[in-house]
Design a protein around this motif. Structure first.
Motif, PDB file in Angstrom:
ATOM      1  N   SER A 180      10.267   3.577  -1.178  1.00 45.18           N
ATOM      2  CA  SER A 180       9.256   2.818  -0.433  1.00 45.18           C
ATOM      3  C   SER A 180       8.378   2.086  -1.443  1.00 45.18           C
ATOM      4  N   HIS A 181       8.941   1.057  -2.070  1.00 45.34           N
ATOM      5  CA  HIS A 181       8.298   0.431  -3.222  1.00 45.34           C
ATOM      6  C   HIS A 181       7.010  -0.307  -2.875  1.00 45.34           C
ATOM      7  N   ARG A 182       7.011  -1.027  -1.785  1.00 44.24           N
ATOM      8  CA  ARG A 182       5.805  -1.783  -1.438  1.00 44.24           C
ATOM      9  C   ARG A 182       4.640  -0.854  -1.148  1.00 44.24           C
ATOM     10  N   GLU A 183       4.908   0.200  -0.370  1.00 49.67           N
ATOM     11  CA  GLU A 183       3.848   1.164  -0.058  1.00 49.67           C
ATOM     12  C   GLU A 183       3.370   1.872  -1.322  1.00 49.67           C
ATOM     13  N   ALA A 184       4.311   2.203  -2.202  1.00 47.45           N
ATOM     14  CA  ALA A 184       3.950   2.881  -3.449  1.00 47.45           C
ATOM     15  C   ALA A 184       3.063   1.996  -4.318  1.00 47.45           C
ATOM     16  N   GLU A 185       3.443   0.733  -4.467  1.00 47.10           N
ATOM     17  CA  GLU A 185       2.647  -0.170  -5.299  1.00 47.10           C
ATOM     18  C   GLU A 185       1.243  -0.344  -4.734  1.00 47.10           C
ATOM     19  N   ALA A 186       1.139  -0.431  -3.400  1.00 51.93           N
ATOM     20  CA  ALA A 186      -0.187  -0.570  -2.778  1.00 51.93           C
ATOM     21  C   ALA A 186      -1.058   0.647  -3.090  1.00 51.93           C
ATOM     22  N   LEU A 187      -0.468   1.830  -3.066  1.00 59.82           N
ATOM     23  CA  LEU A 187      -1.224   3.048  -3.372  1.00 59.82           C
ATOM     24  C   LEU A 187      -1.644   3.080  -4.840  1.00 59.82           C
ATOM     25  N   PHE A 188      -0.729   2.718  -5.749  1.00 60.93           N
ATOM     26  CA  PHE A 188      -1.072   2.687  -7.175  1.00 60.93           C
ATOM     27  C   PHE A 188      -2.242   1.730  -7.425  1.00 60.93           C
ATOM     28  N   ARG A 189      -2.164   0.555  -6.835  1.00 61.41           N
ATOM     29  CA  ARG A 189      -3.222  -0.443  -7.064  1.00 61.41           C
ATOM     30  C   ARG A 189      -4.532  -0.011  -6.422  1.00 61.41           C
ATOM     31  N   LYS A 190      -4.451   0.681  -5.305  1.00 65.93           N
ATOM     32  CA  LYS A 190      -5.660   1.182  -4.665  1.00 65.93           C
ATOM     33  C   LYS A 190      -6.311   2.273  -5.502  1.00 65.93           C
ATOM     34  N   ALA A 191      -5.497   3.047  -6.218  1.00 62.00           N
ATOM     35  CA  ALA A 191      -6.021   4.155  -7.027  1.00 62.00           C
ATOM     36  C   ALA A 191      -6.793   3.671  -8.252  1.00 62.00           C
ATOM     37  N   LEU A 192      -6.395   2.535  -8.828  1.00 61.62           N
ATOM     38  CA  LEU A 192      -6.956   2.096 -10.110  1.00 61.62           C
ATOM     39  C   LEU A 192      -8.484   2.004 -10.098  1.00 61.62           C
ATOM     40  N   PRO A 193      -9.103   1.297  -9.152  1.00 63.82           N
ATOM     41  CA  PRO A 193     -10.570   1.236  -9.168  1.00 63.82           C
ATOM     42  C   PRO A 193     -11.221   2.569  -8.819  1.00 63.82           C
ATOM     43  N   VAL A 194     -10.517   3.412  -8.050  1.00 64.22           N
ATOM     44  CA  VAL A 194     -11.093   4.721  -7.703  1.00 64.22           C
ATOM     45  C   VAL A 194     -11.148   5.615  -8.934  1.00 64.22           C
ATOM     46  N   PHE A 195     -10.135   5.555  -9.778  1.00 63.57           N
ATOM     47  CA  PHE A 195     -10.182   6.321 -11.029  1.00 63.57           C
ATOM     48  C   PHE A 195     -11.404   5.919 -11.862  1.00 63.57           C
ATOM     49  N   LYS A 196     -11.715   4.649 -11.863  1.00 61.25           N
ATOM     50  CA  LYS A 196     -12.852   4.177 -12.657  1.00 61.25           C
ATOM     51  C   LYS A 196     -14.192   4.648 -12.095  1.00 61.25           C
ATOM     52  N   GLN A 197     -14.204   5.049 -10.830  1.00 61.59           N
ATOM     53  CA  GLN A 197     -15.434   5.533 -10.209  1.00 61.59           C
ATOM     54  C   GLN A 197     -15.671   7.019 -10.460  1.00 61.59           C
ATOM     55  N   ALA A 198     -14.660   7.725 -10.959  1.00 63.14           N
ATOM     56  CA  ALA A 198     -14.811   9.154 -11.218  1.00 63.14           C
ATOM     57  C   ALA A 198     -15.782   9.390 -12.368  1.00 63.14           C
ATOM     58  N   ASP A 199     -16.480  10.509 -12.325  1.00 61.22           N
ATOM     59  CA  ASP A 199     -17.489  10.843 -13.335  1.00 61.22           C
ATOM     60  C   ASP A 199     -16.816  11.049 -14.694  1.00 61.22           C
ATOM     61  N   ASP A 232     -15.262  12.923  -3.542  1.00 60.64           N
ATOM     62  CA  ASP A 232     -14.596  13.405  -4.758  1.00 60.64           C
ATOM     63  C   ASP A 232     -13.639  12.307  -5.222  1.00 60.64           C
ATOM     64  N   ARG A 233     -14.169  11.387  -6.033  1.00 63.65           N
ATOM     65  CA  ARG A 233     -13.406  10.212  -6.428  1.00 63.65           C
ATOM     66  C   ARG A 233     -12.178  10.564  -7.278  1.00 63.65           C
ATOM     67  N   LEU A 234     -12.311  11.562  -8.152  1.00 62.99           N
ATOM     68  CA  LEU A 234     -11.182  11.919  -9.007  1.00 62.99           C
ATOM     69  C   LEU A 234     -10.007  12.403  -8.159  1.00 62.99           C
ATOM     70  N   ARG A 235     -10.263  13.356  -7.273  1.00 58.86           N
ATOM     71  CA  ARG A 235      -9.159  13.898  -6.473  1.00 58.86           C
ATOM     72  C   ARG A 235      -8.639  12.875  -5.472  1.00 58.86           C
ATOM     73  N   GLU A 236      -9.488  12.011  -4.975  1.00 55.87           N
ATOM     74  CA  GLU A 236      -9.020  10.933  -4.107  1.00 55.87           C
ATOM     75  C   GLU A 236      -8.028  10.055  -4.866  1.00 55.87           C
ATOM     76  N   ALA A 237      -8.384   9.685  -6.091  1.00 55.66           N
ATOM     77  CA  ALA A 237      -7.506   8.827  -6.900  1.00 55.66           C
ATOM     78  C   ALA A 237      -6.214   9.548  -7.265  1.00 55.66           C
ATOM     79  N   LEU A 238      -6.302  10.834  -7.620  1.00 55.06           N
ATOM     80  CA  LEU A 238      -5.107  11.594  -7.973  1.00 55.06           C
ATOM     81  C   LEU A 238      -4.163  11.718  -6.779  1.00 55.06           C
ATOM     82  N   CYS A 239      -4.722  11.877  -5.583  1.00 49.65           N
ATOM     83  CA  CYS A 239      -3.882  11.919  -4.382  1.00 49.65           C
ATOM     84  C   CYS A 239      -3.193  10.583  -4.159  1.00 49.65           C
ATOM     85  N   LEU A 240      -3.910   9.480  -4.372  1.00 48.21           N
ATOM     86  CA  LEU A 240      -3.295   8.155  -4.267  1.00 48.21           C
ATOM     87  C   LEU A 240      -2.150   8.017  -5.265  1.00 48.21           C
ATOM     88  N   GLN A 241      -2.382   8.481  -6.489  1.00 51.16           N
ATOM     89  CA  GLN A 241      -1.353   8.406  -7.527  1.00 51.16           C
ATOM     90  C   GLN A 241      -0.111   9.207  -7.136  1.00 51.16           C
TER      91      GLN A 241
END
Length: 416
Positions: free
Chosen positions: A180-199, A160-169
């Motif tokens: 926790s800025h570094r961890e937060a930025e890593a999660l935001f950047r990880k979410a970006l390509p996952v959002f693009k994979q959602a239907d 479920d790419r959409l919910r995976e990305a929303l959880c990352l966000q």
């Protein structure tokens, strides 16, 4: 033991925070009589608020010896998940303070049942209920991001790419608010390509909104790190995406963020125009939270206690402890400027524990620096030194080089 008593005890065995009489009455017919029997037997405790609870040792035994039937557990999960879905989105809104207090009291139970729900068939509904708690976690400082992280893992395994990305966000937003800025930025950047994979046929608007919120989050981190060109670029990009999908509330948030960029650059008139523009938009949308943010910034620019008090009241009403605490801190700054030292100290001391509660290291550090300046004006160098040293440690943790340099200058003066 009656069937109602057995059921009540088995439910309490699954609830680490006890339960209100009202909630249990919805889950157990004949709850009052059953509670009386169990209290007489010493198996449960009823407090002065009629809240029922069982001792951890009893809960551990009962969960094995008298487990809930699957359909009974499903009802308990649905009930507490329903509280998350109903009251979570209200935090930050008109009755946000009431919603925040209810969720605070029931948080242990809600999180426990949501984690239980992630192991069951209706997992999509449960993940959405977890996401509904975003504002509560961010604005209150209660709970942790581990529930969202668990939901993300489940969504990923299900494809479920959409919910995976929303959880990352959402996980990123929580960590951002808790410094926790570094961890937060890593999660935001990880979410970006996952959002693009959602239907896109099923969730294009939701994906675009989530993608844009991650970009805005990256901009907020850049702003905190004084990377102002990067912050401005991120906010402009997010604004364009919000305009594209028609989310005026999010547009207002970006405009407000651009005002903060102007403020950091010392472009006070440009910042004011952005804050006023955003405030008018929030007023048109009847969004009290956005209006409160703008009033706080305008109150700082105009050195206006009235605007800051109005902001504090609004933050309190919508259930945003973080905004309330920062407004109090800003009032302390104004009191310090007019040399009302007792008022300044009281305000900083009022704001500091709230900022610590919500995880704002920078806000807590600013209070300590303010208390240091109060001590300096009172000719109390040793007290000032302690406050500046504590502030320096926090500023260093959030990589706020400018504020850290200010503290170091004060400390150097005190050493000479």
């Amino acid at each position: 033991m009656t069937e109602a008593a057995r059921k009540l005890l088995s439910i309490l065995a699954r609830l680490p925070g006890g339960a209100s009489q009202a909630d249990l009455a919805r889950l157990v017919p004949g709850e009052a009589e059953a509670a009386g029997r169990l209290t007489t037997l010493g198996l449960i405790h009823v407090d002065e608020f009629s809240r029922r609870s069982a001792h951890p040792f009893i809960r551990e035994y009962v969960s094995t010896a008298l487990p809930l039937q699957p359909e009974e557990l499903s009802r308990v999960i649905a009930h507490y998940g329903g509280l998350a879905a109903l009251f979570g989105p209200r935090v930050g809104g008109t009755k946000g303070a009431e919603a925040l207090e209810l969720l605070r009291v029931e948080l242990e139970n809600i999180e426990a049942m949501l984690l239980e729900g992630l192991q069951r068939a209706e997992v999509q509904v449960v993940i959405d209920q977890i996401l509904d708690l975003n504002n509560f976690w961010r604005f209150s400082g209660y709970g942790s991001s581990h529930v969202v992280a668990k939901a993300r893992t489940v969504a990923q395994k299900r494809g479920d790419r959409l919910r995976e990305a929303l959880c990352l966000q959402v996980e990123g937003q929580i960590l951002l608010e808790r410094s926790s800025h570094r961890e937060a930025e890593a999660l935001f950047r990880k979410a970006l390509p996952v959002f693009k994979q959602a239907d896109p046929e099923l969730s294009e608007k939701r994906s675009t909104l989530g993608y844009a919120r991650c970009i805005r989050g990256i901009g907020s981190i850049a702003l905190d790190g004084q990377r102002l060109d990067e912050a401005e670029s991120s906010f402009q990009q997010a604004l364009h995406l919000f305009e594209k999908v028609g989310s005026p509330l999010s547009e207002g948030n970006c405009i407000h963020c651009l005002g903060k960029v102007g403020l950091e650059r010392g472009l006070l008139q440009e910042a004011r125009l952005k804050f006023v523009e955003a405030k008018h938009l929030f007023e048109r949308l009847e969004d009290r939270l956005g209006r409160a943010y703008c009033l706080r910034n305008l109150g700082e620019l105009d050195a206006s206690p009235a605007l800051l008090e109005e902001a504090r009241t609004l933050f309190s009403e919508v259930g945003n402890l973080r905004g309330q605490a920062h407004s109090i801190r800003c009032l302390g700054n104004l009191a310090l400027k007019r040399s009302a030292l007792d008022d300044a100290q009281a305000l900083y001391e009022q704001a500091r524990p709230l900022l610590k509660r919500v995880g704002s290291l920078r806000g807590e550090a600013n209070c300590l620096m303010g208390l240091g300046n109060v001590a300096l004006q009172r000719s109390q160098p040793e007290i000032a030194r302690v406050h500046f040293e504590e502030a320096s440690q926090l500023f260093e943790r959030v990589e706020d080089k400018r504020s850290l340099a200010q503290c170091e200058r004060h400390l150097e003066t005190l050493r000479s």
